[in-house]
Design an enzyme around this catalytic site. Sequence first.
Site, PDB file in Angstrom:
ATOM      1  N   ASP A 191       6.591  19.350 -76.673  1.00 42.49           N
ATOM      2  CA  ASP A 191       6.954  20.703 -76.817  1.00 42.49           C
ATOM      3  C   ASP A 191       6.082  21.883 -76.330  1.00 42.49           C
ATOM      4  O   ASP A 191       6.249  22.558 -75.957  1.00 42.49           O
ATOM      5  CB  ASP A 191       7.278  20.675 -78.082  1.00 42.49           C
ATOM      6  CG  ASP A 191       7.878  22.107 -78.756  1.00 42.49           C
ATOM      7  OD1 ASP A 191       8.776  22.622 -78.070  1.00 42.49           O
ATOM      8  OD2 ASP A 191       7.303  22.815 -79.578  1.00 42.49           O
ATOM      9  N   ASP A 246       1.112  20.573 -79.101  1.00 41.53           N
ATOM     10  CA  ASP A 246       1.182  19.255 -79.829  1.00 41.53           C
ATOM     11  C   ASP A 246       1.670  18.066 -78.801  1.00 41.53           C
ATOM     12  O   ASP A 246       2.011  18.305 -77.777  1.00 41.53           O
ATOM     13  CB  ASP A 246       1.937  19.614 -81.075  1.00 41.53           C
ATOM     14  CG  ASP A 246       3.365  19.998 -80.786  1.00 41.53           C
ATOM     15  OD1 ASP A 246       3.747  19.783 -79.735  1.00 41.53           O
ATOM     16  OD2 ASP A 246       3.996  20.429 -81.669  1.00 41.53           O
ATOM     17  N   TYR A 255       9.625  23.996 -88.252  1.00 40.13           N
ATOM     18  CA  TYR A 255       9.347  24.135 -87.088  1.00 40.13           C
ATOM     19  C   TYR A 255      10.302  24.786 -86.080  1.00 40.13           C
ATOM     20  O   TYR A 255      10.118  25.851 -85.316  1.00 40.13           O
ATOM     21  CB  TYR A 255       8.855  22.879 -86.115  1.00 40.13           C
ATOM     22  CG  TYR A 255       7.737  22.365 -86.892  1.00 40.13           C
ATOM     23  CD1 TYR A 255       6.272  22.728 -86.837  1.00 40.13           C
ATOM     24  CD2 TYR A 255       7.709  21.413 -88.150  1.00 40.13           C
ATOM     25  CE1 TYR A 255       5.220  22.489 -87.365  1.00 40.13           C
ATOM     26  CE2 TYR A 255       6.668  20.924 -88.901  1.00 40.13           C
ATOM     27  CZ  TYR A 255       5.292  21.378 -88.197  1.00 40.13           C
ATOM     28  OH  TYR A 255       4.398  20.922 -88.978  1.00 40.13           O
ATOM     29  N   GLU A 267      -0.758  29.252 -77.958  1.00 39.71           N
ATOM     30  CA  GLU A 267      -0.241  27.886 -77.865  1.00 39.71           C
ATOM     31  C   GLU A 267       1.128  28.459 -76.908  1.00 39.71           C
ATOM     32  O   GLU A 267       1.666  29.259 -76.980  1.00 39.71           O
ATOM     33  CB  GLU A 267       0.382  27.647 -78.969  1.00 39.71           C
ATOM     34  CG  GLU A 267       1.108  26.137 -78.967  1.00 39.71           C
ATOM     35  CD  GLU A 267       1.418  25.453 -80.109  1.00 39.71           C
ATOM     36  OE1 GLU A 267       1.401  24.133 -80.075  1.00 39.71           O
ATOM     37  OE2 GLU A 267       1.581  26.180 -81.167  1.00 39.71           O
TER      38      GLU A 267
END
Length: 529
Positions: free
Chosen positions: A105, A108, A256, A501
């Site tokens: 994704d 991670d 999430y 990220e």
Amino acid sequence: METEPPKSKGWFWWLLVFVITTLVIAASVLTLRKNFNRSESKASPAPGHGGAIVHKYAEALNIAMQFFDIQRSGKLVNNQIAWRGNSGREDGTEANLDLSKGMYDAGDLMKFGFPMAFTATVLSWAILEYGEHMKAVKELRHAQDSLKWITDYLINAHPSDNVLYIQVGDPELDHKCWERPETMTERRPLTQINTSYPGTEVAAETAAAMASASLVFKNTNKTYSKLLLEHAQKLFAFADTYRSSYSISIPQVQEYYNSSGYGDELLWAASWLYHATRDQWYLRYVTVLNGNGFANWGSPTWFSWDNKLAATQVLLSRVNFVGSKNIPTAENLGLQMYRETAEAVLCGFLPDSPMATSCRTEGGLIWVSEWDALQYSVASAFLAVLYSDYMLSSQTSTLFCNGELYEPMDLRKFAISQADYVLGENPMKMSYLVGYGSSYPQYVHHRGASIPVDAQTGCGDGFKWLNSSAPNPNVAIGALVGGPFLNDTYIDSRNNSMQAEPTTYNSAFVVSLLSALIATNSPVIRSFA
């Protein structure tokens, strides 16, 4: 009754009428020019004719496409990323499924089906609209291969009509580790939706991904295209029949990728199924049957992984522009409502429009959220340039924004402003696309990029790489990081996941935008079917 003017003075009478008429016409022309605030020399170019390649966007696209390679799971084929290797080979085995493919994704090692399917839908859309642009810079095959890597996974994740595996890995376990995907050892449990625990939005998004991808492969792999469409139709039926949010059925997903609702995904999926099948029932579904309930007509929204209303409005405007013949009156009225709402969204993007949004930085970037800020700006830019191309191809010259008129080129200029900000024309003087230009983030929040290939660390002791003061040893080339704060600043820190990220869906957005801007000309928009 009116009387005829005297013969002896007739010439004077007609001269007077001529002068008055001429003045009225001249005044009208001046008024129109003032309203348009445009000159003939700035007329929008006709679509479909040869245009030059914009090299900075071509280079940026070549770079952006590589992040999809970085995110791949499974046994890699023709791997071009030196620091990546095979991983996730056992994913799915606990259910006797092969879920080894797909993409991680973000930074991670999770496979979240909801945003992954959305990545596939957006990438499909880009290929369908701008495949010729991609082909011109030798990226079309790359894009198709990246798409198929995801759809192969999605097919395997849908083993029966009303079962869809939506997640590989446990985010709590995953986030307790900082390790390379090639060396991960923790258990990777599976999460599914079914009739007892339904998830309308993720089933519908997966249907949208498969329906749109079926169009991508329609002319190159008919068997695969047909298989994708069959899965799309079954998944849509599952999503629509068992209506419930996956955030309610499976509460642990809320931390999430919590969903704000499923109505937009149902409309989005049905719109793609209409394009893929030309079945009028899907058009009726999004207009007569569910338009009032789900479309939120008249209220602009932001396009993101969670909300597809703005994109659905633009996608259905395409029908209104390109192929609204033989469509019943009620459905056509619904399409018009989608188009009017799309135009309200677009008017909000234009900085000098009376409807301009205030969600903007001083540097000119659309800015909606401090988390993953660039998602919204790049997604908005893609919708803007796409709509401008729809206008040009249909010879629609103006966009009306609360009393002011704008041209397709105004939408394109907005899209260019967002793309250029991302590529370095911003107060930080840095590119937010990793690998582009001479200045870009060095501490991307990404496990694989931050750990040396020969490191002997595992799950727990790998956190020393997260906390290291050294730049990443591996470049996460093509990653689009989260982006700046509202004050146009960026903190280049690996622990700053809010800004540092990247995600796969961010990559889908930026690839779509760059593909649109590669050529100076606009493509001729034709029916997908």
